[in-house]
Every structure is written in structure tokens, then in C-alpha cells.
Design a protein around this motif. Structure first.
Motif, mmCIF file in Angstrom:
data_model
loop_
_atom_site.group_PDB
_atom_site.id
_atom_site.type_symbol
_atom_site.label_atom_id
_atom_site.label_comp_id
_atom_site.label_asym_id
_atom_site.label_seq_id
_atom_site.Cartn_x
_atom_site.Cartn_y
_atom_site.Cartn_z
ATOM 1 N N THR A 1 2.505 13.316 0.068
ATOM 2 C CA THR A 1 2.079 11.915 -0.383
ATOM 3 C C THR A 1 3.001 10.952 -0.518
ATOM 4 N N GLY A 2 4.130 11.078 -1.422
ATOM 5 C CA GLY A 2 5.348 10.393 -1.415
ATOM 6 C C GLY A 2 5.960 10.025 -0.267
ATOM 7 N N GLY B 1 3.528 7.455 1.777
ATOM 8 C CA GLY B 1 3.654 6.406 1.245
ATOM 9 C C GLY B 1 5.049 5.471 1.441
ATOM 10 N N TYR B 2 6.231 6.277 1.494
ATOM 11 C CA TYR B 2 7.327 5.517 1.906
ATOM 12 C C TYR B 2 7.486 5.063 3.508
ATOM 13 N N ILE C 1 0.770 4.210 -2.805
ATOM 14 C CA ILE C 1 0.601 5.777 -2.192
ATOM 15 C C ILE C 1 1.816 6.563 -2.923
ATOM 16 N N ALA C 2 2.954 6.119 -2.529
ATOM 17 C CA ALA C 2 4.289 6.713 -2.800
ATOM 18 C C ALA C 2 4.275 7.040 -4.457
ATOM 19 N N SER C 3 3.766 5.911 -5.422
ATOM 20 C CA SER C 3 3.742 6.132 -6.787
ATOM 21 C C SER C 3 2.727 7.349 -7.198
ATOM 22 N N THR D 1 5.445 2.041 3.853
ATOM 23 C CA THR D 1 6.050 0.901 3.299
ATOM 24 C C THR D 1 7.079 0.450 4.720
ATOM 25 N N THR E 1 0.867 -1.167 0.065
ATOM 26 C CA THR E 1 0.000 -0.001 0.163
ATOM 27 C C THR E 1 0.838 1.202 0.070
ATOM 28 N N GLY E 2 1.918 1.120 0.818
ATOM 29 C CA GLY E 2 2.878 2.530 0.743
ATOM 30 C C GLY E 2 3.339 2.834 -0.531
#
Length: 303
Positions: A280-281, A284-285, A141-143, A288, A137-138
Motif C-alpha cells: 500500500t505504501g 501510494g508513493y 494512501i502511503a500514510s 504521488t 492522494t498518493g
């Protein structure tokens, strides 16, 4: 003295890991040396030479011979997957910032669990599988929040991560049996020359004229030669310090350090390359990384 030695090892491992990553990015993207296959070939040549010196001369690990033709075939298969993972990672660095590259690379546990199940039918506990949800999921989100997202670079990074996981699973299946178990430094000593044999024709065919271009660049700018030489040496020291930390601490310690290393690499790369990073990136990271930490903890408890 023992504590100072361990701190020194950890510092050397962090420096070599992050250093080779940043130098790869600098050479392939910022410097404009757009030959990731040849760069990987230089890494494997350095690993071949330094591994032989470390094992045969310095006796860092006991020298083991190849026991059979079948074992050689297995090592060759691992060598091919190994060089594919490194090439894929280097290609992705041409198109993606280091921060996003590290976020995608953190999904290795997901691919490891998938390949372990497909190839050995090994099942983990449901909690372990549950921890893989934030890992994936992370990255999703990061993408979505990556300002410099590049589809081809993303595909190559995912492919490299999957190849790295496949190598670790195959290594466990093929070479960890009592009859064929190879020390990690011996395995690298045999795999690296195999990777060179695969990479040399690939570089000559797919990156036409790369040797002449490299020589010309080195003549015009001597710093480039030292960058390439230092980068190749660091690629070996990543493996050496990895082994030494595992030997003097534990595999679990290496996992914990690896989680932190990714975050440190992201911060340093942003400071050096000034690539834009969205909230957001970063979210996401972070998701993860926490997923990987929970995964490692669940794996430890299930042992």
C-alpha cells in the motif's frame, strides 16, 4: 567530452542528494545523534564557507553585493524559512523512514501551487490543478500503509515540505525582479550565514549541551567526526550540483532528474536500513510520483 561532463554532473548531484539524506537518517536515527537543529547548523556553516570560496575565490558565479537594507531584510526572511525547512526535514528523519519522507516531500508542487495562488493570485490551468489530485492522494494512501508511521514525524515532514514551497514562491516574488535579482549561488552565500544566526541560539537553548556532547562523541569515535564533516560538505554540494546541472542543461531536466532521484533514494534507503515497506505504501508513493510527473508536464505545456 560535453556528454561525459553532463553525466558526471548528474552522478555527482544524485550522489550528494541521496548521500546527505541517508547520512542524515544514519546520524539522527541509527547512530543516535538526536540533535537535528545542531546538524542543520553544521550544514549551514559549511554552506557559508564553501559558498564564499566558490563565489569570491573560484568565480563559479559573478559576485553580487546586497543593494539595499530592504533586500537584506528579504534575504533574512528567506534564510529563516530556509533553515526551518531543513530543520523540519531533519527532525522528521528521526521518526520516519527515508522512503516515507520522500513520499511526503514529493507533495512540494501542491504547496507551491497553493502559496502561489494565496500570495500572488497566480492561477494555473485546470489541468495543472487536476494533476495535483494524485500528488496528494498518493501520500494519503502511503500514510495509511506506512508500517513505521509517526504522527509528529509526519507533521514535521509536511511542515518542512510546505516551508520549502513557501521559500521558492517568496524567492520568486522578492528576489527575481530586475532590480533585485540575485544569482542562486550568491543567494545561498548570503542566506546561509543568516540561517546560522537563527540556528545557533536555537541549538544552544533547545539542545542543551549539544556542543560538549558532539566534542565528546568525536573524541570517543573519530568516525563520527568524519561523518559529520562529510555530511556537512555534502549539504553544500547538493546546492552546487543543483546550480551546475541547471546551468549546463535546463530547469526541466533538473525536474525530471528530481522525480527519478526520489525513487532511487527510496530503493537505496530500503536496501541499507531494511525498513519494512508495505505494498500500500509503495502504491501510494508511485501514485504521488506519477502525479508530480504529470504536474511538471502540464506546467511545461502552459508556459
Amino acid at each position: 567530452m560535453g556528454r561525459l561532463f553532463t553525466i558526471g554532473l548528474i552522478t555527482a548531484w544524485y550522489s550528494s542528494n541521496i548521500g546527505v539524506l541517508l547520512l542524515n537518517k544514519f546520524l539522527l536515527s541509527n547512530y543516535g545523534f538526536r540533535y537535528p537543529i545542531f546538524l542543520t547548523l553544521c550544514h549551514m556553516l559549511a554552506c557559508s564557507v564553501f559558498s564564499y570560496v566558490a563565489v569570491s575565490w573560484l568565480k563559479i558565479a559573478p559576485l553580487q553585493g546586497i543593494r539595499s537594507r530592504l533586500q537584506l531584510v528579504k534575504i533574512s526572511a528567506l534564510g529563516l524559512i530556509f533553515c526551518l525547512s531543513v530543520v523540519g526535514g531533519n527532525v522528521s528523519l528521526r521518526y520516519l523512514p527515508v522512503s516515507f519522507n520522500q513520499a511526503v516531500g514529493a507533495t512540494t508542487p501542491f504547496f507551491t501551487a497553493v502559496f502561489a495562488y494565496l500570495m500572488t493570485r497566480k492561477r494555473e490551468g485546470w489541468i495543472t490543478y487536476l494533476t495535483l489530485i494524485p500528488v496528494v492522494t498518493g501520500v494519503i494512501i502511503a500514510s495509511g500503509g506506512e508500517p513505521l508511521f509517526h504522527l509528529f514525524g509526519f507533521i514535521m515532514c509536511i511542515s518542512a515540505t510546505a516551508a520549502r514551497a513557501l521559500k521558492s514562491v517568496l524567492q520568486g516574488i522578492l528576489l527575481y525582479s530586475e532590480g533585485e535579482k540575485l544569482h542562486s549561488m550568491n543567494l545561498l552565500m548570503y542566506m546561509a550565514p543568516v540561517a546560522v544566526l537563527f540556528l545557533l541560539p536555537a541549538a544552544l537553548i533547545m539542545e542543551e549541551g549539544v556542543i560538549g556532547i558532539t566534542i565528546a562523541l568525536a573524541r570517543d569515535d573519530l568516525k563520527f567526526f568524519f561523518y559529520l564533516l562529510f555530511n556537512s560538505a555534502l549539504a553544500y554540494f547538493v546546492n552546487l550540483t543543483n546550480f551546475l546541472i541547471t546551468k549546463h542543461t535546463s530547469p526541466l531536466t533538473l525536474q525530471v532528474l528530481g522525480n527519478a532521484k526520489g525513487a532511487v533514494a527510496v530503493v537505496i534507503s530500503i536496501l541499507i536500513f531494511r525498513n519494512p515497506v508495505s505494498l500500500t505504501g509503495m502504491l501510494g508513493y508511485t501514485v504521488t510520483v506519477f502525479g508530480v510527473i504529470f504536474y511538471n508536464e502540464a506546467k511545461k505545456r502552459s508556459m
